[in-house]
Write a protein that holds these residues in place. Structure first.
Motif, short mmCIF file in Angstrom:
data_model
loop_
_atom_site.label_atom_id
_atom_site.label_comp_id
_atom_site.label_asym_id
_atom_site.label_seq_id
_atom_site.Cartn_x
_atom_site.Cartn_y
_atom_site.Cartn_z
N GLU A 366 0.92 -1.03 0.00
CA GLU A 366 0.09 0.03 -0.12
C GLU A 366 0.78 1.15 -0.12
N LEU A 367 2.12 1.29 0.67
CA LEU A 367 2.77 2.28 1.04
C LEU A 367 3.42 2.73 -0.36
N ALA A 372 4.05 5.76 -5.41
CA ALA A 372 4.03 5.95 -6.88
C ALA A 372 2.88 6.88 -7.62
N VAL A 373 1.76 6.80 -6.92
CA VAL A 373 0.74 7.91 -7.31
C VAL A 373 1.29 9.21 -7.32
N THR A 407 -0.21 11.92 7.25
CA THR A 407 -0.11 10.69 7.78
C THR A 407 -0.65 9.63 7.29
N VAL A 408 -0.26 8.53 7.23
CA VAL A 408 -0.89 7.31 6.41
C VAL A 408 -1.36 6.05 7.36
N SER A 413 -5.74 6.11 0.86
CA SER A 413 -5.85 6.29 -0.74
C SER A 413 -5.52 7.49 -0.92
N ARG A 414 -5.23 7.93 -2.32
CA ARG A 414 -4.76 9.22 -2.63
C ARG A 414 -5.68 10.26 -2.39
N GLU A 415 -7.05 9.83 -2.69
CA GLU A 415 -8.22 10.89 -2.31
C GLU A 415 -8.35 10.91 -0.85
#
Length: 423
Positions: A366-367, A372-373, A407-408, A413-415
């Motif tokens: 996921e990271l 990459a996005v 923070t993740v 997600s990107r959104e």
């Protein structure tokens, strides 16, 4: 020879990028040469004191007996050396590739050089030089192009107000001849004259007498140094140059120097016979130590410091040593290590720089997908695992040039990502 931490390295690269961009805008093309050159080329008597500071490379395959036999002959021990400047390699480069280059070749060289200096503030054994050179043009246009491009690069770095001190080795030689110094005395006399800013006229005259220079020549030089001077301001041009030299200065040399000023003024959109408002100052005692200079010499000055920030000159005779025929050449080198210390800020590359602070349990896949996005969007991205105290982590990221963070958590997600600016 120094290490550079990420923030320092990034800052240096941003300054180099500005210099490169301005040089290229003025029509110069970048080349690259090897860090080593043949020993004989580096020690051909044209590098001045720098030849004594060259790092030489021991010949391969020599046993102890061969080393002992050659111990008193440095040229028998070594056949290569690290370059101590970029001008000698450029002369060899041009001689090797002349058929593939334009008639008038404008070169950029930005690269490290090495000298066995005694390390001290502002002097290093490995340092970067930023050179521009024009080969194949004997006219004043070449010097003017170098001056304009150099001042443009310095201005672009936020160091407006720079100027160029200028002289001509031919004028300097003529002046010493007019005083009565013999050709054999000239090298030592020039070394002494180069100290004028440090020891003043009295110190110069005393040192020349201590050297045993021709007494009548020293007297004539002393009288010239003590001649009555008016306080009138003369902008760079023929009047300023002739007033700074003994009477009867060579017309062709004066015309060449005046032509440089006129071309620089024209580049600024002001054409004037008086050559007013030009960032040039004629200095009849500017020497510069390199033995290969044959004409115009110059140094870059800035009001914020007392030392020069670069220099250069015309070296029409050097390429002929490698090519068998003389080719006009002139170059200007910015002292990068001195410049970079004066630049308070340099433009960043414009891309967003984001630190993703993630929880320990976020899957690696996921990271990397999220990273990459952001990279595809044009951002620079660093992954950092969340620490108990977030403040030191973010402070370090800011010092490394990052401008934002997010923070993740698992499943982000990107959104859903909330990007916040670093203070």
């Amino acid at each position: 020879m120094r290490d550079f931490l990420p923030a320092d390295k990034a800052r240096r690269e941003r300054v180099l990028a500005v210099i490169r961009q301005r040089y290229r805008a003025h029509g110069f093309d970048e080349i690259e040469t090897p860090v080593v050159e043949e020993y004989a080329r580096l020690h051909a008597g044209i590098g001045g004191d720098n030849e004594k500071l060259a790092f030489n490379i021991l010949k391969r395959g020599m046993d102890a007996e061969a080393v002992r036999a050659a111990a008193d002959d440095q040229s028998a021990l070594t056949d290569l050396g690290l370059r101590y400047d970029l001008t000698v390699p450029l002369a060899r480069f041009y001689a090797s590739h002349r058929a593939e280059l334009p008639t008038v070749f404008r070169a950029i060289q930005i690269a490290p050089v090495w000298r066995a200096e005694r390390p001290q503030k502002g002097r290093y054994r490995q340092f970067v030089q930023c050179d521009i050179d024009i080969i194949g043009d004997a006219s004043a246009r070449a010097e003017a192009e170098l001056v304009v491009a150099t001042l443009d690069a310095v201005d672009a770095l936020g160091l407006e107000g720079g100027s160029v001190r200028i002289n001509d080795r031919r004028a300097l030689d003529w002046m010493l001849d007019s005083f009565g110094f013999t050709p054999d005395e000239r090298p030592g006399v020039l070394i002494t004259i180069d100290k004028l800013d440090k020891i003043g006229p009295e110190g110069i005259v005393a040192e020349l007498r201590d050297r045993g220079a021709t007494p009548a020549a020293v007297d004539a030089f002393e009288a010239f140094l003590r001649r009555p001077m008016t306080l009138e301001y003369n902008p760079y041009g023929e009047r300023q140059i002739r007033k700074a030299l003994p009477e009867g200065a060579p017309d062709d040399v004066v015309a060449h120097l005046v032509g440089i000023g006129q071309a620089v003024v024209a580049s600024r959109g002001r054409v004037s016979d008086l050559v007013a408002d030009v960032p040039l100052v004629f200095d009849p005692f500017l020497v510069r130590g390199m033995g290969y200079y044959t004409g115009t010499i110059f140094e870059l000055a800035h009001p914020s410091v007392s030392y020069s920030l670069g220099g250069g000159g015309r070296y029409d005779g050097m390429i002929g040593r490698f090519l068998g025929q003389d080719v006009p050449a002139v170059g200007f080198s910015i002292g990068f290590e001195r410049i970079v210390d004066l630049v308070t800020s340099a433009e960043a590359d414009g891309a967003a720089a984001v630190v993703l602070v993630h929880d320990r349990d976020v899957p690696v896949g996921e990271l990397l997908a999220l990273k990459a996005v952001l990279v595809a969007e044009g951002s620079r991205v660093r992954l950092e695992q969340r620490t108990k105290n977030l403040k030191p982590l973010l402070e370090r990221a800011a010092s490394d040039g990052y401008s934002a963070f997010a923070t993740v958590s698992a499943g982000a997600s990107r959104e859903s990502l909330e990007i916040k600016q670093l203070a």
